[in-house]
Design an enzyme around this catalytic site. Structure first.
Site, mmCIF file in Angstrom:
data_model
loop_
_atom_site.group_PDB
_atom_site.id
_atom_site.type_symbol
_atom_site.label_atom_id
_atom_site.label_comp_id
_atom_site.label_asym_id
_atom_site.label_seq_id
_atom_site.Cartn_x
_atom_site.Cartn_y
_atom_site.Cartn_z
ATOM 1 N N ASP A 279 0.177 -6.123 0.948
ATOM 2 C CA ASP A 279 -1.195 -5.449 1.813
ATOM 3 C C ASP A 279 -2.099 -5.203 0.544
ATOM 4 O O ASP A 279 -1.788 -5.168 -0.657
ATOM 5 C CB ASP A 279 -0.615 -4.325 2.699
ATOM 6 C CG ASP A 279 -1.894 -3.584 3.175
ATOM 7 O OD1 ASP A 279 -2.605 -4.379 3.638
ATOM 8 O OD2 ASP A 279 -1.951 -2.358 3.010
ATOM 9 N N ASP B 167 -5.549 -2.764 1.223
ATOM 10 C CA ASP B 167 -5.960 -1.313 1.141
ATOM 11 C C ASP B 167 -4.719 -0.350 1.269
ATOM 12 O O ASP B 167 -4.190 -0.596 1.907
ATOM 13 C CB ASP B 167 -6.741 -0.966 2.586
ATOM 14 C CG ASP B 167 -7.921 -1.878 2.217
ATOM 15 O OD1 ASP B 167 -8.723 -1.391 1.383
ATOM 16 O OD2 ASP B 167 -8.374 -2.828 3.098
ATOM 17 N N THR C 200 -3.913 -9.076 4.243
ATOM 18 C CA THR C 200 -4.939 -7.882 4.500
ATOM 19 C C THR C 200 -5.422 -8.048 5.951
ATOM 20 O O THR C 200 -5.885 -9.009 6.447
ATOM 21 C CB THR C 200 -5.836 -7.674 3.703
ATOM 22 O OG1 THR C 200 -6.799 -6.707 3.811
ATOM 23 C CG2 THR C 200 -6.857 -9.039 3.254
ATOM 24 N N LYS D 271 -1.897 -6.981 12.152
ATOM 25 C CA LYS D 271 -0.545 -6.122 12.033
ATOM 26 C C LYS D 271 -0.393 -5.175 13.207
ATOM 27 O O LYS D 271 -1.603 -4.676 13.549
ATOM 28 C CB LYS D 271 -0.369 -5.434 10.851
ATOM 29 C CG LYS D 271 -0.604 -6.328 9.602
ATOM 30 C CD LYS D 271 -0.847 -5.488 8.064
ATOM 31 C CE LYS D 271 -0.922 -6.685 6.986
ATOM 32 N NZ LYS D 271 -1.445 -5.775 5.814
#
Length: 224
Positions: free
Chosen positions: A19, A21, A112, A144
């Site tokens: 991922d 962030d 992301t 996600k």
């Protein structure tokens, strides 16, 4: 040490899927500034709201809130523009840059929930290199916790997800990683209260040692 963590260290892995962030870089100050303003503007209490948005695409958050008269596509684009105009305070997660440098280029990817142009901007601000495979918000139909992004990244690298490690920080992403069948490492550097999890949870990549086994397989261990 849990059985899940023991299995992580016992296996040789083909690739690492990250991922962005909260996992490779810390942009939480930007995210909270932009989304707090948005929440207040729509009559939503910001403190509890902010706990529910990490790891999710902007459009999925807006759709979930079902605000009358709000066009999710238009609103998500406006939020993206605000986030692109604010890179103040974006930094890399401790140890992330040297850890990435230790991985062969064809053995890691980023998955992301950010749009690609925003992701590239934030990575440049934090000094994170762009991988050869990067799956962004516009590359998949569902964000996600749907595992589609991680499955696509593994496929593009030429491996099965079950032989990969997913590095995540947020519940939605952790669940997405689990749903691929991958092993999961949780990064808690940006969270004041680490998630309760059976997975390995670290605050810095300096806590890990990476070695290469037979056929270039990747093997993780705890730093001494």
């Amino acid at each position: 040490m849990s059985t899940t963590i023991q299995n992580l260290f016992a296996k040789n892995h083909d690739a690492f899927l990250f991922d962005m962030d909260g996992t490779l870089l810390n942009s939480i100050s930007v995210v909270e500034r932009v989304w707090s303003r948005w929440a207040v503007g729509h009559g939503i209490e910001p403190m509890s709201f902010l706990k529910t948005i990490h790891g999710m695409r902007a459009i999925d958050v807006v759709v979930r809130e079902s605000i009358p008269g709000v066009d999710p596509m238009v609103e998500a684009e406006r939020l993206k523009q605000e986030e692109m105009e604010d890179v103040d305070g974006i930094i890399s997660i401790p140890g992330a840059i040297p850890f990435l440098a230790s991985i062969p280029e064809d053995r890691w990817a980023i998955v992301t929930s950010a749009p690609r142009d925003l992701a590239v901007l934030r990575m440049a601000a934090a000094g994170i290199p762009c991988p050869t495979v990067m799956i962004c918000a516009e590359d998949i139909p569902n964000g996600k916790p749907d595992p589609a992004g991680y499955k696509l990244a593994a496929e593009k690298l030429g491996f099965t997800p079950e032989n990969c490690v997913v590095f995540e920080d947020a519940p939605a992403g952790i669940l997405a990683g689990e749903r691929t069948g991958a092993d999961v490492v949780v990064i808690h550097a940006t969270h004041s209260e680490p998630h309760v999890t059976d997975h390995l949870s670290i605050g810095s990549y300096d806590e890990l040692v990476l070695t290469q086994a037979g056929a270039g397989a990747l093997k993780l261990a705890l730093a001494p």
